[in-house]
Design an enzyme around this catalytic site. Structure first.
Site, PDB file in Angstrom:
ATOM      1  CB  CYS A 116     -71.561  23.873  -0.195  1.00 43.80           C
ATOM      2  SG  CYS A 116     -70.172  23.966   0.240  1.00 43.80           S
ATOM      3  NE  ARG A 167     -74.246  20.507  -5.109  1.00 45.03           N
ATOM      4  CZ  ARG A 167     -74.635  21.029  -5.830  1.00 45.03           C
ATOM      5  NH1 ARG A 167     -74.442  21.034  -6.982  1.00 45.03           N
ATOM      6  NH2 ARG A 167     -73.625  21.512  -6.380  1.00 45.03           N
ATOM      7  CD1 TRP A 172     -67.811  17.593   0.947  1.00 46.21           C
ATOM      8  CD2 TRP A 172     -66.689  19.130   0.546  1.00 46.21           C
ATOM      9  NE1 TRP A 172     -66.856  17.202   0.976  1.00 46.21           N
ATOM     10  CE2 TRP A 172     -66.196  17.752  -0.087  1.00 46.21           C
ATOM     11  CE3 TRP A 172     -66.080  20.267   0.063  1.00 46.21           C
ATOM     12  CZ2 TRP A 172     -65.030  17.608  -0.340  1.00 46.21           C
ATOM     13  CZ3 TRP A 172     -65.042  19.953  -1.061  1.00 46.21           C
ATOM     14  CH2 TRP A 172     -64.248  18.677  -0.608  1.00 46.21           C
ATOM     15  CG  ASN A 191     -72.928  26.372  -2.346  1.00 47.69           C
ATOM     16  OD1 ASN A 191     -73.047  26.331  -1.704  1.00 47.69           O
ATOM     17  ND2 ASN A 191     -73.945  26.076  -3.633  1.00 47.69           N
ATOM     18  N   GLY A 192     -68.785  28.029  -2.818  1.00 49.67           N
ATOM     19  CA  GLY A 192     -67.314  28.856  -2.805  1.00 49.67           C
ATOM     20  C   GLY A 192     -66.531  29.530  -1.729  1.00 49.67           C
ATOM     21  CD  GLU A 213     -64.295   5.185 -13.652  1.00 50.22           C
ATOM     22  OE1 GLU A 213     -62.993   5.741 -13.399  1.00 50.22           O
ATOM     23  OE2 GLU A 213     -65.240   5.751 -12.730  1.00 50.22           O
ATOM     24  CE  LYS A 256     -66.576   4.990  -9.676  1.00 55.62           C
ATOM     25  NZ  LYS A 256     -66.383   5.865 -10.284  1.00 55.62           N
ATOM     26  CD  GLU A 285     -64.901   8.219  -7.136  1.00 56.49           C
ATOM     27  OE1 GLU A 285     -65.222   9.207  -7.194  1.00 56.49           O
ATOM     28  OE2 GLU A 285     -64.896   7.017  -7.902  1.00 56.49           O
ATOM     29  CG  HIS A 345     -40.933  -0.369 -13.881  1.00 51.37           C
ATOM     30  ND1 HIS A 345     -39.456  -0.602 -14.610  1.00 51.37           N
ATOM     31  CD2 HIS A 345     -41.429  -0.471 -15.464  1.00 51.37           C
ATOM     32  CE1 HIS A 345     -39.451  -0.990 -15.201  1.00 51.37           C
ATOM     33  NE2 HIS A 345     -40.384  -1.531 -16.284  1.00 51.37           N
ATOM     34  CE  LYS A 404     -72.379  12.304  -9.607  1.00 52.23           C
ATOM     35  NZ  LYS A 404     -72.221  11.139  -9.934  1.00 52.23           N
TER      36      LYS A 404
HETATM   37  C1  G6P Z   1     -65.929  14.623  -8.121  1.00 50.79           C
HETATM   38  C2  G6P Z   1     -66.777  12.968  -8.636  1.00 50.79           C
HETATM   39  C3  G6P Z   1     -66.121  11.956  -9.341  1.00 50.79           C
HETATM   40  C4  G6P Z   1     -66.216  12.798 -10.809  1.00 50.79           C
HETATM   41  C5  G6P Z   1     -65.618  13.849 -10.726  1.00 50.79           C
HETATM   42  C6  G6P Z   1     -65.761  15.250 -12.491  1.00 50.79           C
HETATM   43  O1  G6P Z   1     -64.811  14.480  -8.024  1.00 50.79           O
HETATM   44  O2  G6P Z   1     -67.200  12.764  -7.412  1.00 50.79           O
HETATM   45  O3  G6P Z   1     -67.424  10.893  -9.197  1.00 50.79           O
HETATM   46  O4  G6P Z   1     -65.882  11.724 -11.521  1.00 50.79           O
HETATM   47  O5  G6P Z   1     -66.223  14.759  -9.414  1.00 50.79           O
HETATM   48  O6  G6P Z   1     -66.854  15.604 -12.014  1.00 50.79           O
HETATM   49  P1  G6P Z   1     -67.843  16.577 -12.938  1.00 50.79           P
HETATM   50  O7  G6P Z   1     -69.364  16.126 -13.279  1.00 50.79           O
HETATM   51  O8  G6P Z   1     -66.815  17.147 -14.372  1.00 50.79           O
HETATM   52  O9  G6P Z   1     -67.788  14.844 -14.081  1.00 50.79           O
END
Ligand code: G6P
Length: 606
Positions: A2, A27, A74, A98-99, A479, A483, A486, A502, A601
């Site tokens: 949000c 965001r 969101w 927000n929250g 990672e 990626k 996501e 396994h 984000k």
């Molecule tokens: C969200 C984002 C990720 C990020 C994670 C942690 O899930 O989409 O890209 O790695 O939050 O965010 P931070 O700002 O704490 O690194």
């Protein structure tokens, strides 16, 4: 996640708010809304979906007001639709939030008994009714009384039709920043929303409130004690949050990495003594020498950077390290012994789980070192000491440049701690010399972008993908898989290569692409053997290998080469082709790379 924008001034508020909302789009959100105060009452419009839907619904003739609040939502409580979108209204009060209000269900029952009728499924609507219920001619007091009754996290902006130039803001657990202008003032959850108008900002802390009018900014605690806050200047500019000729922010940010990695270590290395200087770490040499154990707290991509840090710190600083999901750590009974240092890694500096885990660690006596990107973020402000990664604004929801900068900083911290222990000056100097080459080596990988695009075409229509690596390449496998899932919505999993036997090996057939991170290191031969096991089952192999390695080329369907480096820095190089691969697969599939579905984000709810 949000976003909040508010303005009170002399210019037409609606266009300022819409522009601010657009700056918060990155965001992640699923609906948006706006409330404008006009002399003859407030005007509220909300829409599901993109901000352009909201814009299309606005009657600009009705929008003649100079004060208003707006929101991108969101979904948490209730599906994304117009009713659940903010602002929520009760009587003459409008509110964006927000929250999460945790005790909203109990409050709703009480308010219903008083005859209140709700038109949404949200926790936020309960809060606005609560404020209205407590309103007795003074909005600030009503907000304070209401917030005393709620549990949970909030960043809010509130207006009242009878005071058409007033915005009341308050925060607990969700970021809020005041933009101080000339005859106009702003409120936002993210500084990006106000940057086009002012560079002077006040960051509110938890438990604080602000009362904004066109010519005044009054700060106080939620329990009504006046406080004086420092006005800070934003040092980066709007150009840094624009695409600069790239099709997507994510691609721009991938290509920025030679610069952002250098910015992370610039001015922080002392090659002559094999040491580093990190101005934000105000711990004495004695304190640094007495660190006995490290706990790394993070979420998402930052957690993967933490796993790379674990290898580095154990290998070169000889310190025991545990890497914890912040969300798990905070609800356990973690054991913090004297001499424990917590490295708290967060790009945004606002991830609620990371923030709360950090607070829990501090409560239990750990020293806290924050590694953040966003200057002035809550984690940066609440850490005893910290290091900024200096990657510049990261807009793409899938984190790329922040990851490589976090790993770079973890490398510097490894040298700092290592040099206060067993690491020799010569070894430190060698590591720093190698670090200095990394930006050019990253550029060499980026130069293969076209080849990676071709490989992406081959795999764009697959439904699954496995990523395997060993040692320090295992977090890179995680990672890489993150990626891909996501932004392209392909199911992907990262595994330690040896664990394949396994379980995941059961999945392998000609429809399963397997990405091996197989650079020349001590586990190389073993990873090649794992590759043979996949090949024997007709799996398709994409290998990330070291330049000059011809053996892997005979076993893999496709090879992407990365230059050799020392083990500590190799992950920075190995992750780049994986970032590009997922980007191009997602583009091939027509996915919205910068704003992937359901993701945010900055995750400011638990
Ligand atoms: C969200 C984002 C990720 C990020 C994670 C942690 O899930 O989409 O890209 O790695 O939050 O965010 P931070 O700002 O704490 O690194």
């Amino acid at each position: 996640m949000c976003g909040i924008v508010g303005v009170t001034g002399t210019q037409e508020a609606a266009s300022i708010l819409i522009e601010g909302l657009k700056r918060l789009e990155y965001r992640g959100y699923d609906s948006a809304g706006i409330a404008i105060q006009r002399p003859h009452g407030q005007y509220v419009v909300k829409e599901k979906g993109k901000i352009r839907n909201l814009e299309a619904s606005l009657d600009w003739n009705e929008l003649k007001g100079t004060c208003g609040i707006a929101h991108t939502r969101w979904a948490t409580h209730g599906v994304p639709n117009r009713d659940n979108a903010h602002p929520h209204v009760a009587g003459k009060i409008a509110l964006v939030h927000n929250g999460i209000i945790e005790n909203y269900a109990a409050l709703k029952v009480q308010l219903r008994k008083k005859g209140r009728v709700f038109s949404s499924e949200t926790d936020t609507e309960v809060l606005v009714h609560l404020i209205d219920d407590l309103y007795d001619g003074d909005l600030v007091t009503a907000v304070q009384k209401a917030l005393a009754l709620v549990d949970g996290a909030f960043g809010i902006a509130v207006t009242h039709a009878d005071e058409p130039d007033l915005i009341v803001g308050a925060r607990r657990g969700s970021p809020l920043v005041v933009g101080v202008g000339d005859g106009e003032n702003f409120l936002a959850s993210d500084v990006a929303a106000v940057m086009g108008h002012t560079r002077q900002v006040i960051y509110l802390d938890d438990g604080e409130m602000v009362v904004l009018r066109p010519g005044s900014v009054q700060t106080m605690t939620i329990s009504n004690e006046a406080i004086t806050k420092e006005v800070q200047e934003i040092t980066w500019d709007l150009g840094q949050i624009q695409k600069g000729g790239f099709e997507h922010f994510m691609l721009k940010e991938i290509f920025e990495q030679p610069t952002t990695i250098r910015d992370a270590f610039r001015g922080r290395t002392l090659p002559d003594t094999g040491d580093v200087k990190l101005g934000g770490i105000q711990l004495t040499d004695w304190e640094l020498r007495n660190i006995r154990r490290i706990i790394i707290l993070a979420c998402g991509t930052s957690w993967h950077a933490g796993l790379v840090g674990e290898y580095m710190l154990e290998e070169y600083a000889h310190l025991p390290v545990e890497v914890e999901y912040a969300s798990e750590f905070r609800y356990r009974s973690p054991i913090i012994e004297p001499g424990t240092l917590c490295l708290v890694i967060s790009q945004s500096g606002e991830t609620i789980d990371t923030l709360e885990a950090m607070r829990e660690a501090r409560r239990r006596g750990a020293k806290i070192l924050g590694i953040t990107n966003v200057v002035g973020s809550t984690i940066a402000r609440e850490s005893e000491c910290g290091v900024y990664i200096h990657a510049g604004p990261e807009i793409g929801v899938a984190s790329t440049k922040a990851f490589t900068s976090q790993v770079t900083i973890l490398g510097l911290i490894t040298i700092l701690l290592g040099r206060r222990g067993h690491l020799s000056a010569d070894r430190g100097t060698q590591m720093l010399k190698e670090l200095d080459r990394v930006p050019d080596l990253v550029q060499r990988v980026l130069d293969q972008a076209e080849r990676i695009k071709d490989i992406a075409r081959v795999y764009a229509n697959h439904h699954n993908c496995l990523y395997l690596g060993r040692g320090v390449n295992f977090p890179i496998a995680l990672e890489g898989a993150l990626k891909l899932k996501e932004i392209s919505y392909i199911h992907a999993e990262g595994y330690p290569a040896a664990e394949m036997k396994h379980g995941p090996i059961a999945l392998i057939d000609e429809n399963m692409p397997v990405v091996f991170i197989c650079t020349k290191d001590s586990a190389y031969e073993k990873v090649v053997s794992n590759m043979m096991e996949v090949r024997a089952r007709k799996g398709r192999i994409i290998a990330i290998a070291t330049e000059g390695d011809t053996e892997v080329a005979q076993r893999a369907d496709h090879v992407l080469y990365v230059p050799p480096s020392i083990p500590m820095l190799q992950p920075i190089l190995s992750v780049i082709p994986l970032q590009l691969l997922s980007y191009h697969v997602a583009v091939q599939r027509g996915c919205d790379v910068d704003q992937p579905r359901n993701l945010a984000k900055s995750v400011t709810v638990e």
